[in-house]
Design an enzyme around this catalytic site. Structure first.
Site, mmCIF file in Angstrom:
data_model
loop_
_atom_site.group_PDB
_atom_site.id
_atom_site.type_symbol
_atom_site.label_atom_id
_atom_site.label_comp_id
_atom_site.label_asym_id
_atom_site.label_seq_id
_atom_site.Cartn_x
_atom_site.Cartn_y
_atom_site.Cartn_z
ATOM 1 N N CYS A 293 0.814 -1.224 0.000
ATOM 2 C CA CYS A 293 0.000 0.000 0.000
ATOM 3 C C CYS A 293 0.845 1.271 0.000
ATOM 4 O O CYS A 293 0.626 2.176 -0.820
ATOM 5 C CB CYS A 293 -0.970 -0.011 1.175
ATOM 6 S SG CYS A 293 -0.212 0.116 2.817
ATOM 7 N N HIS A 341 -2.571 1.358 6.947
ATOM 8 C CA HIS A 341 -2.953 1.247 5.540
ATOM 9 C C HIS A 341 -3.112 2.637 4.951
ATOM 10 O O HIS A 341 -3.434 3.599 5.661
ATOM 11 C CB HIS A 341 -4.248 0.453 5.382
ATOM 12 C CG HIS A 341 -4.552 0.081 3.959
ATOM 13 N ND1 HIS A 341 -3.785 -0.819 3.251
ATOM 14 C CD2 HIS A 341 -5.526 0.494 3.101
ATOM 15 C CE1 HIS A 341 -4.289 -0.948 2.028
ATOM 16 N NE2 HIS A 341 -5.337 -0.157 1.912
ATOM 17 N N HIS A 353 -5.748 1.946 -4.256
ATOM 18 C CA HIS A 353 -4.847 1.410 -3.238
ATOM 19 C C HIS A 353 -4.428 -0.014 -3.599
ATOM 20 O O HIS A 353 -5.029 -0.666 -4.446
ATOM 21 C CB HIS A 353 -5.495 1.450 -1.852
ATOM 22 C CG HIS A 353 -6.612 0.466 -1.656
ATOM 23 N ND1 HIS A 353 -6.889 -0.135 -0.447
ATOM 24 C CD2 HIS A 353 -7.548 -0.040 -2.519
ATOM 25 C CE1 HIS A 353 -7.925 -0.941 -0.550
ATOM 26 N NE2 HIS A 353 -8.343 -0.907 -1.796
#
Length: 379
Positions: A293, A341, A353
Site C-alpha cells: 500500500c 494502511h 490502493h
C-alpha cells in the site's frame, strides 16, 4: 453532493465491486464499520465490536441471517484480523528496510571519509619526514649554534628566519595531523555505531518478515478450507460490508462540498497510481511490477517529483494533515488507528490502493475502511 449524485456514485461503486471485486475483496480490512466524521471534520472512533446493530427501518423487518453466513462472517473477520496484523508487520518491515538503506549509505560515506583521512595523514607524515631529513642533513643544530660556529653570521641570521618559519610550519603540521587522527577515530566510531544499528535493523526486518509470513499463511490456510461456493459467498459478504460502510460514509455528507482540484503534482501522482491498476500486491514491494500500500503511494509521489516517506505510519506522522472534507485528488487517506494502511484519493469518494496479499491494485470507496485522517504531500 446531492442525493441523486450520491446514489449514482454508490450504485456505480456497487457495480464495480460486483463486476471485478474492487470495493470489497480489494479492501484490505473491511470488517470494522467506517467511522463517521465529527463536526470538526475528523472521523469519530468506530463503535466497539460488541455494540448492537442498528435497528432496521420501520416497516422493513431485517431478514434473518442464514446460519452458514454467520460462520462465514466470523471467517471474514478472522481474515481481516490476520491481514491487518500482516499489514502492521509490513509497515515495520518497510521501515526497517528504509533505515537499512540510509545506514548503508552513511557507512559508505564514512568509509570514504576514512580513506580520504588516511591519505591526508600519509601525505602529512611524508612532509614531516622530509622536514626531519632536512634537519638531519644540517646536523640538527639550532640557529644560535650555527651562528656561533659559522664564518658568515649574516647568512646564519637569514637562515635562522627560515628555520623559525619552518618550526611554525612544523607545529602547524603536527596540529593538523593530530586533528586528522582524531577525525579518523570519530569516523571509525560512527561507522561501528552504524553497523550496530544496521544489524539491529536486520533483526527487526527478519522478525517482521516472519510475522508477515505467519499471518498470511494462516489466512491462506483458513481460506483453503472453504469450498468454492463458500468462497463465492464470502466474497459477497466482503462486498456487502464494503458497500455498506461506503454508503454510510457518503450519507454523512462529509464530501458534499468537496470540490478541491488536484495540484499539478497531485495529477501526476494520480496518473501514476492509475497506471498501476491490476498489478499484484506484494508486501515490501515498491514497483515496478508489484506494490504494497505505501509502496504505491510513495512511488506515485516520487514519480510526481515530490518524494514522501516510505511507510503509511511515517506518511501520517510527517505529512501535513487536512480535513476529510477538504481533501483533493492526490491526497493520501490513512486508515485504522495504527495508520497501517494508505490509499490515494482520486475524487468522487474513491481511492486507488494496493489492498492486501492475493489482491491487486484497485479502486475502492474511500469510506470502505475506518479513516484515521488525510495527509497532503505537496501542502
Amino acid at each position: 453532493m446531492g442525493t441523486g449524485k450520491r446514489g449514482l456514485l454508490t450504485a456505480a461503486l456497487t457495480v464495480v465491486c460486483a463486476a471485478s471485486v474492487l470495493a470489497a475483496p480489494g479492501v484490505a480490512f473491511a470488517a470494522a464499520p467506517s467511522p463517521l466524521p465529527t463536526a470538526s471534520g475528523s472521523p469519530a472512533a468506530p463503535k466497539p465490536s460488541g455494540s448492537p446493530a442498528a435497528p432496521a427501518p420501520s416497516g422493513s423487518p431485517a431478514a434473518p441471517t442464514p446460519p452458514r453466513d454467520k460462520d462465514l462472517e466470523r471467517v471474514r473477520r478472522q481474515l481481516d484480523s490476520l491481514y491487518h496484523d500482516a499489514a502492521v508487520a509490513t509497515d515495520a518491515y518497510d521501515a526497517a528496510e528504509e533505515k537499512a538503506k540510509k545506514q548503508s549509505a552513511e557507512i559508505v560515506a564514512l568509509a570514504k571519509k576514512i580513506v580520504e583521512g588516511q591519505e591526508k595523514l600519509k601525505a602529512m607524515k611524508n612532509r614531516a619526514g622530509a622536514a626531519a631529513r632536512s634537519q638531519y642533513r644540517t646536523g640538527g643544530l639550532p640557529p644560535i649554534a650555527q651562528f656561533l660556529l659559522s664564518d658568515d653570521p649574516g647568512q646564519v641570521l637569514d637562515g635562522a628566519g627560515l628555520v623559525l618559519q619552518g618550526q611554525r610550519a612544523a607545529r602547524s603540521l603536527l596540529g593538523e595531523m593530530a586533528r586528522t587522527q582524531k577525525e579518523l577515530r570519530e569516523y571509525a566510531a560512527d561507522a561501528a555505531a552504524q553497523w550496530k544499528k544496521l544489524e539491529a535493523g536486520r533483526k527487526a526486518k527478519a522478525a517482521a518478515k516472519k510475522r508477515i509470513e505467519r499471518r498470511i499463511d494462516a489466512a491462506e490456510k483458513l481460506e483453503s478450507r472453504l469450498e468454492k461456493k463458500e468462497k463465492e459467498r464470502l466474497a459477497e459478504l466482503e462486498q456487502a460490508a464494503a458497500v455498506k460502510a461506503q454508503t454510510a460514509w457518503l450519507d454523512t455528507g462529509v464530501i458534499k462540498d468537496t470540490a478541491g482540484k488536484a495540484s499539478t503534482q497531485g495529477e501526476k501522482a494520480v496518473r501514476f497510481a492509475t497506471a498501476q491498476l491490476g498489478k499484484p500486491y506484494v508486501w515490501g514491494a515498491e514497483g515496478p511490477d508489484s506494490f504494497d500500500c505505501s509502496g504505491l503511494t510513495s512511488q506515485a509521489w516520487a514519480a510526481a517529483g515530490h518524494p514522501v516517506p516510505r511507510t503509511s505510519q511515517e506518511q501520517w506522522k510527517q505529512l501535513r494533515h487536512v480535513g476529510v472534507e477538504d481533501m483533493r485528488p492526490g491526497d493520501l487517506v490513512i486508515y485504522f488507528d495504527d495508520a497501517s494502511h494508505v490509499g490515494m484519493y482520486i475524487g468522487d469518494g474513491a481511492i486507488i490502493h494496493a489492498p492486501r496479499p492475493g489482491r491487486t491494485v484497485t479502486v475502492a470507496g474511500a469510506g470502505s475502511m475506518p479513516i484515521l485522517g488525510v495527509v497532503r504531500p505537496d501542502a
